[in-house]
Structures are given as C-alpha cells and as structure tokens.
Motif scaffolding. Structure first.
Motif, PDB file in Angstrom:
ATOM      1  N   SER A 179      27.255  21.286  68.720  1.00 41.13           N
ATOM      2  CA  SER A 179      28.111  20.113  68.522  1.00 41.13           C
ATOM      3  C   SER A 179      27.375  18.825  68.878  1.00 41.13           C
ATOM      4  CB  SER A 179      29.375  20.253  69.367  1.00 41.13           C
ATOM      5  OG  SER A 179      30.198  19.115  69.239  1.00 41.13           O
ATOM      6  N   ILE A 180      26.641  18.842  69.981  1.00 40.75           N
ATOM      7  CA  ILE A 180      25.882  17.656  70.400  1.00 40.75           C
ATOM      8  C   ILE A 180      24.797  17.326  69.382  1.00 40.75           C
ATOM      9  CG2 ILE A 180      24.283  16.771  72.143  1.00 40.75           C
ATOM     10  CD1 ILE A 180      25.923  18.496  74.174  1.00 40.75           C
ATOM     11  N   ALA A 181      24.101  18.352  68.885  1.00 38.55           N
ATOM     12  CA  ALA A 181      23.052  18.127  67.890  1.00 38.55           C
ATOM     13  C   ALA A 181      23.634  17.482  66.634  1.00 38.55           C
ATOM     14  CB  ALA A 181      22.367  19.445  67.550  1.00 38.55           C
ATOM     15  N   GLU A 182      24.802  17.923  66.236  1.00 42.07           N
ATOM     16  CA  GLU A 182      25.430  17.361  65.043  1.00 42.07           C
ATOM     17  C   GLU A 182      25.904  15.928  65.298  1.00 42.07           C
ATOM     18  OE1 GLU A 182      27.816  19.313  61.412  1.00 42.07           O
ATOM     19  OE2 GLU A 182      28.622  19.772  63.412  1.00 42.07           O
ATOM     20  N   ASP A 183      26.512  15.699  66.441  1.00 39.95           N
ATOM     21  CA  ASP A 183      27.033  14.361  66.766  1.00 39.95           C
ATOM     22  C   ASP A 183      25.930  13.314  66.854  1.00 39.95           C
ATOM     23  OD1 ASP A 183      29.561  15.401  66.843  1.00 39.95           O
ATOM     24  OD2 ASP A 183      29.679  15.493  69.040  1.00 39.95           O
ATOM     25  N   HIS A 184      24.752  13.733  67.338  1.00 38.94           N
ATOM     26  CA  HIS A 184      23.665  12.773  67.569  1.00 38.94           C
ATOM     27  C   HIS A 184      22.545  12.916  66.537  1.00 38.94           C
ATOM     28  CE1 HIS A 184      25.157  11.155  71.397  1.00 38.94           C
ATOM     29  NE2 HIS A 184      25.636  12.375  71.597  1.00 38.94           N
ATOM     30  N   ASP A 185      22.825  13.634  65.457  1.00 35.60           N
ATOM     31  CA  ASP A 185      21.868  13.763  64.352  1.00 35.60           C
ATOM     32  C   ASP A 185      20.522  14.299  64.825  1.00 35.60           C
ATOM     33  OD1 ASP A 185      21.105  13.626  61.686  1.00 35.60           O
ATOM     34  OD2 ASP A 185      20.320  11.590  61.867  1.00 35.60           O
ATOM     35  N   LEU A 186      20.580  15.325  65.681  1.00 31.53           N
ATOM     36  CA  LEU A 186      19.364  15.967  66.172  1.00 31.53           C
ATOM     37  C   LEU A 186      19.003  17.153  65.289  1.00 31.53           C
ATOM     38  CD1 LEU A 186      20.079  16.180  70.024  1.00 31.53           C
ATOM     39  CD2 LEU A 186      18.504  14.604  68.884  1.00 31.53           C
ATOM     40  N   MET A 187      17.722  17.273  64.960  1.00 34.83           N
ATOM     41  CA  MET A 187      17.233  18.499  64.346  1.00 34.83           C
ATOM     42  C   MET A 187      17.024  19.529  65.451  1.00 34.83           C
ATOM     43  SD  MET A 187      17.234  17.699  61.199  1.00 34.83           S
ATOM     44  CE  MET A 187      16.469  19.166  60.498  1.00 34.83           C
ATOM     45  N   LEU A 188      17.337  20.775  65.156  1.00 31.63           N
ATOM     46  CA  LEU A 188      17.225  21.847  66.145  1.00 31.63           C
ATOM     47  C   LEU A 188      15.991  22.700  65.861  1.00 31.63           C
ATOM     48  CD1 LEU A 188      18.774  23.332  68.525  1.00 31.63           C
ATOM     49  CD2 LEU A 188      19.627  24.863  66.744  1.00 31.63           C
ATOM     50  N   LEU A 189      15.129  22.844  66.851  1.00 33.66           N
ATOM     51  CA  LEU A 189      13.969  23.742  66.772  1.00 33.66           C
ATOM     52  C   LEU A 189      14.250  24.889  67.733  1.00 33.66           C
ATOM     53  CD1 LEU A 189      11.157  21.014  67.036  1.00 33.66           C
ATOM     54  CD2 LEU A 189      12.397  21.763  64.993  1.00 33.66           C
ATOM     55  N   GLU A 190      14.640  26.032  67.200  1.00 29.40           N
ATOM     56  CA  GLU A 190      15.100  27.154  68.020  1.00 29.40           C
ATOM     57  C   GLU A 190      14.077  28.285  68.019  1.00 29.40           C
ATOM     58  OE1 GLU A 190      19.002  30.085  68.573  1.00 29.40           O
ATOM     59  OE2 GLU A 190      18.823  28.826  66.789  1.00 29.40           O
ATOM     60  N   ASP A 191      13.554  28.584  69.196  1.00 35.49           N
ATOM     61  CA  ASP A 191      12.611  29.688  69.369  1.00 35.49           C
ATOM     62  C   ASP A 191      13.406  30.913  69.811  1.00 35.49           C
ATOM     63  OD1 ASP A 191      10.704  31.534  70.161  1.00 35.49           O
ATOM     64  OD2 ASP A 191       9.438  30.080  71.184  1.00 35.49           O
ATOM     65  N   ASP A 192      13.482  31.910  68.938  1.00 42.99           N
ATOM     66  CA  ASP A 192      14.266  33.109  69.234  1.00 42.99           C
ATOM     67  C   ASP A 192      13.378  34.354  69.266  1.00 42.99           C
ATOM     68  OD1 ASP A 192      16.822  34.205  69.843  1.00 42.99           O
ATOM     69  OD2 ASP A 192      16.975  35.010  67.808  1.00 42.99           O
ATOM     70  N   THR A 193      12.149  34.171  69.727  1.00 39.13           N
ATOM     71  CA  THR A 193      11.185  35.272  69.747  1.00 39.13           C
ATOM     72  C   THR A 193      11.692  36.463  70.547  1.00 39.13           C
ATOM     73  OG1 THR A 193       9.359  33.710  69.526  1.00 39.13           O
ATOM     74  CG2 THR A 193       8.824  35.891  70.364  1.00 39.13           C
ATOM     75  N   TYR A 194      12.456  36.203  71.617  1.00 35.46           N
ATOM     76  CA  TYR A 194      12.926  37.290  72.473  1.00 35.46           C
ATOM     77  C   TYR A 194      14.327  37.771  72.107  1.00 35.46           C
ATOM     78  CZ  TYR A 194       9.050  35.541  75.278  1.00 35.46           C
ATOM     79  OH  TYR A 194       7.804  35.129  75.700  1.00 35.46           O
ATOM     80  N   GLY A 195      14.904  37.209  71.055  1.00 34.84           N
ATOM     81  CA  GLY A 195      16.267  37.556  70.693  1.00 34.84           C
ATOM     82  C   GLY A 195      16.474  39.018  70.361  1.00 34.84           C
ATOM     83  N   VAL A 196      15.440  39.674  69.836  1.00 39.35           N
ATOM     84  CA  VAL A 196      15.584  41.080  69.436  1.00 39.35           C
ATOM     85  C   VAL A 196      15.758  42.004  70.637  1.00 39.35           C
ATOM     86  CG1 VAL A 196      14.329  40.841  67.255  1.00 39.35           C
ATOM     87  CG2 VAL A 196      13.061  41.305  69.364  1.00 39.35           C
ATOM     88  N   PHE A 197      15.511  41.512  71.841  1.00 40.23           N
ATOM     89  CA  PHE A 197      15.626  42.358  73.024  1.00 40.23           C
ATOM     90  C   PHE A 197      17.049  42.416  73.587  1.00 40.23           C
ATOM     91  CE2 PHE A 197      11.078  41.481  73.003  1.00 40.23           C
ATOM     92  CZ  PHE A 197      10.555  42.736  73.284  1.00 40.23           C
TER      93      PHE A 197
END
Length: 465
Positions: A266-284
C-alpha cells in the motif's frame, strides 16, 4: 614489527580502515611481501595505542581486500597485491570476502548444504551432451532472456497458489545479482534514491554505487522493514524505489507477515515506489505469497537457484512489470548478452525432471537438522528461528565486542560474519553475528563450528586473551 608510527593514525575516521590502508600500501610498495607474517594483535595494538578489536577489524578488512589470510594457530600472513576492483564489491560485505577461510570451518558465506548437487548437475550435463540437437548449439549464443522452454521451467519453479509468473515478463539472468542489477537499471535512473532495510544483502550498496543511484536505510524490526519508517522515508526523501527481502531476510532471518506485506504494498503504491523484491529464500518456507503478487504492475521480483539447487549454475530470474518487459530484456542483453547454453539448459533439465525439487527437499531436510542442532546448543542465547533458515542471527553478549567475538571464533577455527557486514551505514548498533549452516561439509563439522561459538559465549572474552 610496527606497520607505521602511531602518530600517523588519523585522529578522525575509522582507525581500523587507516591500518588496513597502511597494510595495503606496504604490500603494494613491497615493504610487505607474500608470506610475511603480520604482528600479533595485542603487541600491534599496544604499539599503535589502539584496542585489540581495532586490530582485528583492520586485519579482517585487509583480508576482504585480498591482502592477507589467517591460518589457525599460526597467525595472519600476506597474500600479495590487493585486488584493484575491491571497492566495487563493498568493503563490508561478508558475501564477497576475498579470504577463503583456509583451515576454518566455513560458516560465513551463505551457500547450500552439500546434499548431492554436484552429482546431479554432472548427471544432467552428461544427459544433455548425449542429445544431438543440444550438441549442435552448445557453443552458440543463448537467447538473452532465456529460451521459451527455459523461462517456462523457471516459471513453474517459482509458481505458488495465487502467484504464477508470466513467462512473457520473465527474464533469466546469470544469478540473482545480475537480476538485481538489471532491475535497478530499468526501474530507476541515475541519481534516484532507493530505500532498503538498515541491514541487508550488501550487494545492493555496491550496485547502487556503480550505477549512480543513492541508497538510504530504513528501520527494521522482527518482521523486517517497518511500514511507518518506510512511509516517512518515502515522503521525506522522495524515493524512487525500495529494495527488500521479505522472506528469511538476509541476515536476520525475519519473515514478513501477510499484514506487513499488504502494508508495504500500500505504501509503495501511495508513494509511487517501484518494488525490488529479493525472494531467493522464499522456496524454503511454506507457500508465502511475495509482495509482487499484490503489486504486479510496479514490482521487479528476483530469485535464483543458487541457495536451493546449485550455486555454480548461476541461474537467476527477474519477473518485471508488463510495461517494463521489453526494456528489461534489452537491459539484460546489454548487461550480459545471454546465458551460457550449458548452464541454462542444465537448469531447465533439473526443473523439468524433478531433480531440482528433489535437491530442494534434501536441502530443507539437511538445513532443518542443522538448524535444530544449532538451536539446541545455543538455546540460552539464540531467539526462535524458522526451522528452514540457513542462517542464524545470533545476539552477542555485552561482555563482547562484536569484532572481537568474530576474531576469537576465527582463532578457534570457525569463520562467521559481523553485523556490520550487512549494515548500509556503520555502525549498525545491532550487536549480532550471522552464522551460516550450509557450507560445513557435514553435520559433524557444523556441530563443531556451533560448539566453538557456544564455548565463546559461555567463557567470555577472557578466554580469547
């Protein structure tokens, strides 16, 4: 031996950096040569009028620059001429230490546990080399973003209930680092400000410096990035993007709750931020939806096979917003031309045959065992951690200085990382060390490393005198 007179140490600025610079100057000039032994910590600290911890930090920084290396029980020795490109790696990064931890139990760099990935990769390559169609193109350029079949395999690897990557928006890269560099290049312009966690994967600092982007840390807590702090930073500093690791955060191991992820989105959308999401460990972890699933039009989602399948494959992936897909492919082509066909096809083969999932399952079982062992040995000191976390974020008691603790562990035979290795601005104020569970050769070596850490916690700094 005194490296230089005490009166030449700058009165302002980090003294350990000045000492490391002096070591580098001595190596470059030839005053120190390969194989020379540096003075012991305490005598040199006395000669220079600094603390033993300052010498420890100086030697550690010199090791990261590729100047020296430690040998357990023998001391610190000169390696040779410094790596002239070290500044582009970030002097504080544990992930890019020039020292190979010779003779030490390796618990400093985040690598997967040895569960058979070398054999699996070798078998996959042998299978591919028997395929006449593949042999006709083995030395040709690969498609810059990966072939359709390679992207389809990676999309299936990353898919979760409620999150299925679109192969048309998926760009394959030579590891997560290249994916992140591409994302920064596409999502931001030179001079833009990127927000990130106060402690994080330090490659982001090096890449921002190389590409002329500014980086600003944001406060974190037990779940990672704090929404109120992010909103304040976005509003006050007119940021363009935010980089974060919401699942099994490196180095703290934090996992964002669903509510926290929604708040960040929500904050990223409100402030027009691009999101760089590192999910390398998400599979664990159990199926944890990435923040990207909430913000597909403004998110660059980065992952790789390095921590879960095989680090040497150097296969990463970036899912980009629809309007940025063409530019991302062009940027990837400019940054890396294309993937090596052998590794790209090997990754596809491992995923399609199920071998990659089998390696991940074995990795999770092994890490869970090592994690449980470490939690039992360190129970009085270690907070609760996710059972599949491959790294521990251990608080250091007040009786220790963090760098003294790291150095004491090294002198007893185990390499670990200090909290400042992950701090965007120093000092971090966290008083922690990161201990990785994957690199030791087996459970027995991992237990020996954790036992050394436990002994230091029990005995205190006098034991290292």
């Amino acid at each position: 031996m005194t490296l230089f007179p005490a009166h030449l140490i700058p009165s302002s600025g980090p003294r350990y950096v000045a000492i490391a610079d002096a070591i580098e100057a001595a190596v470059t000039s030839g005053d120190l040569r390969q194989g020379d032994r540096l003075p012991a910590h305490r005598p040199l600290a006395f000669d220079l009028g600094v603390t033993v911890g300052t010498i420890s930090r100086a030697y550690e920084l010199a090791a990261r620059r590729g100047l020296v290396e430690g040998s357990v029980g023998r001391g610190t020795f000169v390696r040779g001429i410094a790596d002239p490109g070290r500044q582009t790696r970030g002097a504080g990064s544990a992930e890019f230490s020039a020292m190979r931890d010779v003779g030490l139990i390796p618990m400093r760099t985040n690598l997967p546990a040895p569960v058979g990935h070398n054999g699996a990769v070798a078998a996959a390559m042998e299978t591919l080399l028997r395929d006449p169609a593949f042999r006709t193109r083995i030395a040709d350029y690969e498609e810059p973003a990966g072939s359709a079949s390679q992207r389809a395999a990676m999309a299936s690897w990353l898919s979760l209930d409620g999150f299925t990557p679109d192969t048309d928006r998926l760009v394959l890269t030579a590891g997560a680092q290249q994916a992140l560099a591409t994302a920064i290049a596409v999502a931001t312009d030179p001079g833009d400000l990127i927000l990130t966690e106060a402690l994080t994967y330090r490659i982001i600092a090096s890449q921002c410096q190389l590409m002329g982007r500014r980086l600003r840390p944001v406060a974190i807590d037990g779940e990672g990035l704090i929404p109120d702090a992010l909103e304040e930073a976005a509003r006050t500093h007119r940021a363009r993007a935010v980089f974060l690791i919401p699942t099994l955060h490196n180095p703290t191991g934090a996992i964002m709750s669903t509510d926290r992820r929604r708040a960040i989105a929500s904050i990223a959308e409100d402030h027009d931020l691009m999101l760089l999401e590192d999910d390398t460990y998400g599979v664990f972890t159990d199926a944890q939806l990435p923040i990207t699933a909430l913000l597909p039009d403004r998110s660059f989602y980065v992952s790789s096979l390095s921590k879960s399948v095989a680090p040497g494959l150097r296969i990463g992936a970036m899912l980009c917003p629809p309007r940025h897909a063409a530019r991302a492919r062009a940027a990837q082509h400019a940054l890396g031309q294309g993937l090596p066909p052998m590794t790209a096809e090997c990754a596809r083969h491992l995923i399609e045959t199920g071998e990659a999932h089998d390696l991940l399952s074995r990795q999770k079982v092994e890490i869970r065992k090592r994690n449980k062992m470490a939690a039992e040995l360190l129970r009085p000191w270690l907070p609760a951690i996710h059972p599949h976390s491959a790294h521990l974020w251990l608080p250091v008691p007040e009786v220790w200085r963090v760098h003294d603790f790291v150095e004491a562990a090294r002198m007893r035979g185990v390499a670990i990382a200090a909290d400042e290795d992950f701090a965007i601005t120093a000092p971090s104020g966290r008083r922690h060390v990161r201990i990785t569970l994957g690199p030791p050769a087996d459970m027995a070596e991992c237990r020996r490393g954790i036992s050394i850490v436990k002994d230091l916690l029990e005995e205190g700094p006098l034991s290292a005198a």
